[in-house]
Design an enzyme around this catalytic site. Sequence first.
Site, short mmCIF file in Angstrom:
data_model
loop_
_atom_site.label_atom_id
_atom_site.label_comp_id
_atom_site.label_asym_id
_atom_site.label_seq_id
_atom_site.Cartn_x
_atom_site.Cartn_y
_atom_site.Cartn_z
CE LYS A 53 -0.48 -0.18 5.03
NZ LYS A 53 -1.23 -0.79 6.12
CE1 TYR A 89 11.35 31.71 2.11
CE2 TYR A 89 11.58 29.33 1.90
CZ TYR A 89 11.24 30.57 1.35
OH TYR A 89 10.79 30.63 0.06
C1 LIG Z 1 -0.41 -1.71 6.91
C2 LIG Z 1 -1.00 -2.98 7.36
C3 LIG Z 1 -0.19 -4.11 7.58
C4 LIG Z 1 1.32 -4.07 7.52
O1 LIG Z 1 1.86 -3.56 8.71
P1 LIG Z 1 3.42 -3.58 8.98
O2 LIG Z 1 3.56 -3.11 10.37
O3 LIG Z 1 4.04 -2.63 8.00
O4 LIG Z 1 3.89 -4.97 8.75
C5 LIG Z 1 -0.84 -5.31 7.86
N1 LIG Z 1 -2.18 -5.38 7.97
C6 LIG Z 1 -2.97 -4.31 7.81
C7 LIG Z 1 -4.44 -4.47 7.96
C8 LIG Z 1 -2.42 -3.07 7.52
O5 LIG Z 1 -3.23 -2.00 7.38
#
Ligand SMILES: *Cc1c(COP(=O)(O)O)cnc(C)c1O
Length: 334
Positions: free
Chosen positions: A33, A244
């Site tokens: 993702k 800045y």
């Molecule tokens: C993002 C996510 C993961 C992965 O989590 P990590 O800590 O990066 O391994 C797993 N399950 C769900 C439902 C998530 O939203």
Amino acid sequence: MAYITLNKKYFFNNLDIIADKTKTKDKIALVLKDNAYGHGLLEVATMAKEYGITKAVVRCEVEAQMIKDFFDYILVLNDFPTKPHANINYTVNDIKSIDKFPHATKVELKVDTGMHRNGISIDEVQEALVKIKKQGLVLEAVFTHHRSADELSSEWFWQNEEFKKIKQTVRACGYEDIRFHSANSASLFRHVDFDEDMARVGIVAYGCMQLPHAIKVDGFKPILSLYASKISSRKLLKGACVGYGATYEVQKDCIVSNYDFGYGDGFLRSCSNNYETPHAKKLLGRISMDNSSFLCDDDELLIFDDAREVAKNANTISYEVLTSLRGYIKRIIL
Ligand SMILES: *Cc1c(COP(=O)(O)O)cnc(C)c1O
């Protein structure tokens, strides 16, 4: 221009350690993702396929469509189908949403065992199973998510106990072959003998998992490095101020250079006046939108090779440092 390198050897090293824990590559569902945690969706999908990963997890259908030819199975966490595809499963996050899924959609039921963010409540499981059947959906898995797997507390244990009860309930309703999964990165490495059907691993595959000392796992290597290029440099005399708001005053005559990576590209502005690169080049003053100044005269600068170090300075987590990196930055696989 600023660019990102992805170290394939390190990525495969991380996947080797994960596969050792899951006992088979087939149980690894790589979480891709948010542009593969900022690493680049297609770049990481390409490497993962080469390694032999067959499963992926994404947030939305657009991401799933982009990688549908790379994996046998893709789980979409937070979206509804518009273009059903044989490889893509969708998450039921709320009992009221079940009637929004078209007939024959392959779904996975998320159950809330304590995080109270997404998923149906435990006492809705039977009702949800009935609704899913009535709607003509194909239920392939039931899963949950841990809220504190990366913290040393009893939380992980009681959420697991809740999930065990859910498994029994689901099986008792006649779903014998359903798959169950609950582990993210931290959770996977808390299992002594992992026996679920799949683990959803993100941060650990990218080499940036952080756990308390007592449950820390070694051997993982961050795979992403970020480099920036010099736009210009100048000699400054003692007492001159950089950037800045004139928040940094040079302590002696020096050469200060400006590099093409700023908060508009994903360099968290809270690192301003408070960051040093892995080669000890000091960031001076405030980070601008497209620029940041360093006490340095190199043509090219390694900004970071471990997002956890940046996170420490920005008072955040590596996930935010990585997902902030804009998609247009060139990604090069080493
Ligand atoms: C993002 C996510 C993961 C992965 O989590 P990590 O800590 O990066 O391994 C797993 N399950 C769900 C439902 C998530 O939203």
